[in-house]
Design a protein around this motif. Structure first.
Motif, PDB file in Angstrom:
ATOM      1  N   LYS A  55       0.826  -1.209   0.000  1.00 51.82           N
ATOM      2  CA  LYS A  55       0.000   0.000   0.000  1.00 51.82           C
ATOM      3  C   LYS A  55       0.855   1.252   0.000  1.00 51.82           C
ATOM      4  O   LYS A  55       0.522   2.237  -0.651  1.00 51.82           O
ATOM      5  N   SER A  56       1.954   1.238   0.731  1.00 57.01           N
ATOM      6  CA  SER A  56       2.799   2.432   0.774  1.00 57.01           C
ATOM      7  C   SER A  56       3.486   2.673  -0.563  1.00 57.01           C
ATOM      8  O   SER A  56       3.734   3.813  -0.945  1.00 57.01           O
ATOM      9  N   LYS A  57       3.801   1.619  -1.315  1.00 55.22           N
ATOM     10  CA  LYS A  57       4.419   1.784  -2.630  1.00 55.22           C
ATOM     11  C   LYS A  57       3.440   2.406  -3.623  1.00 55.22           C
ATOM     12  O   LYS A  57       3.841   3.106  -4.544  1.00 55.22           O
ATOM     13  N   ILE A  58       2.174   2.169  -3.446  1.00 60.10           N
ATOM     14  CA  ILE A  58       1.157   2.741  -4.328  1.00 60.10           C
ATOM     15  C   ILE A  58       0.763   4.143  -3.853  1.00 60.10           C
ATOM     16  O   ILE A  58       0.567   5.048  -4.657  1.00 60.10           O
ATOM     17  N   MET A  59       0.674   4.337  -2.543  1.00 62.62           N
ATOM     18  CA  MET A  59       0.176   5.597  -1.997  1.00 62.62           C
ATOM     19  C   MET A  59       1.155   6.758  -2.170  1.00 62.62           C
ATOM     20  O   MET A  59       0.743   7.891  -2.368  1.00 62.62           O
ATOM     21  N   ILE A  60       2.443   6.501  -2.129  1.00 60.81           N
ATOM     22  CA  ILE A  60       3.419   7.590  -2.269  1.00 60.81           C
ATOM     23  C   ILE A  60       3.307   8.268  -3.637  1.00 60.81           C
ATOM     24  O   ILE A  60       3.222   9.491  -3.706  1.00 60.81           O
ATOM     25  N   PRO A  61       3.272   7.545  -4.750  1.00 62.22           N
ATOM     26  CA  PRO A  61       3.086   8.234  -6.040  1.00 62.22           C
ATOM     27  C   PRO A  61       1.730   8.930  -6.152  1.00 62.22           C
ATOM     28  O   PRO A  61       1.625  10.015  -6.733  1.00 62.22           O
ATOM     29  N   VAL A  62       0.687   8.331  -5.588  1.00 55.94           N
ATOM     30  CA  VAL A  62      -0.642   8.956  -5.633  1.00 55.94           C
ATOM     31  C   VAL A  62      -0.637  10.250  -4.830  1.00 55.94           C
ATOM     32  O   VAL A  62      -1.167  11.272  -5.264  1.00 55.94           O
ATOM     33  N   MET A  63      -0.013  10.236  -3.663  1.00 58.61           N
ATOM     34  CA  MET A  63       0.061  11.451  -2.839  1.00 58.61           C
ATOM     35  C   MET A  63       0.914  12.516  -3.522  1.00 58.61           C
ATOM     36  O   MET A  63       0.599  13.702  -3.479  1.00 58.61           O
ATOM     37  N   THR A  64       1.977  12.103  -4.183  1.00 62.62           N
ATOM     38  CA  THR A  64       2.829  13.049  -4.907  1.00 62.62           C
ATOM     39  C   THR A  64       2.060  13.702  -6.052  1.00 62.62           C
ATOM     40  O   THR A  64       2.155  14.915  -6.270  1.00 62.62           O
ATOM     41  N   LEU A  65       1.312  12.912  -6.777  1.00 67.94           N
ATOM     42  CA  LEU A  65       0.494  13.446  -7.867  1.00 67.94           C
ATOM     43  C   LEU A  65      -0.552  14.422  -7.326  1.00 67.94           C
ATOM     44  O   LEU A  65      -0.754  15.503  -7.884  1.00 67.94           O
TER      45      LEU A  65
END
Length: 95
Positions: free
Chosen positions: A3-13
């Motif tokens: 989940k953290s690997k997916i959430m970091i790019p989503v939060m950055t976007l």
């Protein structure tokens, strides 16, 4: 961990999109009507709210008086605190 690997790019976007719309700077310079063409002034001559703002250019051979508007549609006149014309350097833009 997945989940953290997916959430970091989503939060950055999401942060990048949010910052793109966070610019609150507005261009407050007025607009004048030069031979039927809306022309933006390079500086802000008008301060106040009492009377309509008007400008003249010091090197204009015709000494034309230009009403200053708030936007390029030239419908709403900008207000000023002085009844005297603001004198701007140079000549009016030619269009």
């Amino acid at each position: 961990m997945k989940k953290s690997k997916i959430m970091i790019p989503v939060m950055t976007l999401g942060l990048a999109v949010g910052l793109a719309f966070a610019n609150t700077a507005t261009v407050a310079n007025g607009w004048i009507n030069v031979n039927g063409t809306p022309t933006q002034l390079g500086s802000e001559p008008c301060q106040g709210t009492e009377v309509n703002c008007q400008v003249i250019f010091e090197d204009d051979p015709q000494l034309r008086v230009f009403d200053v508007y708030t936007d390029m549609s030239l419908t709403t006149k900008k207000h000023s605190g002085s009844e005297e014309y603001y004198i701007l350097p140079g000549t009016p833009p030619s269009n």
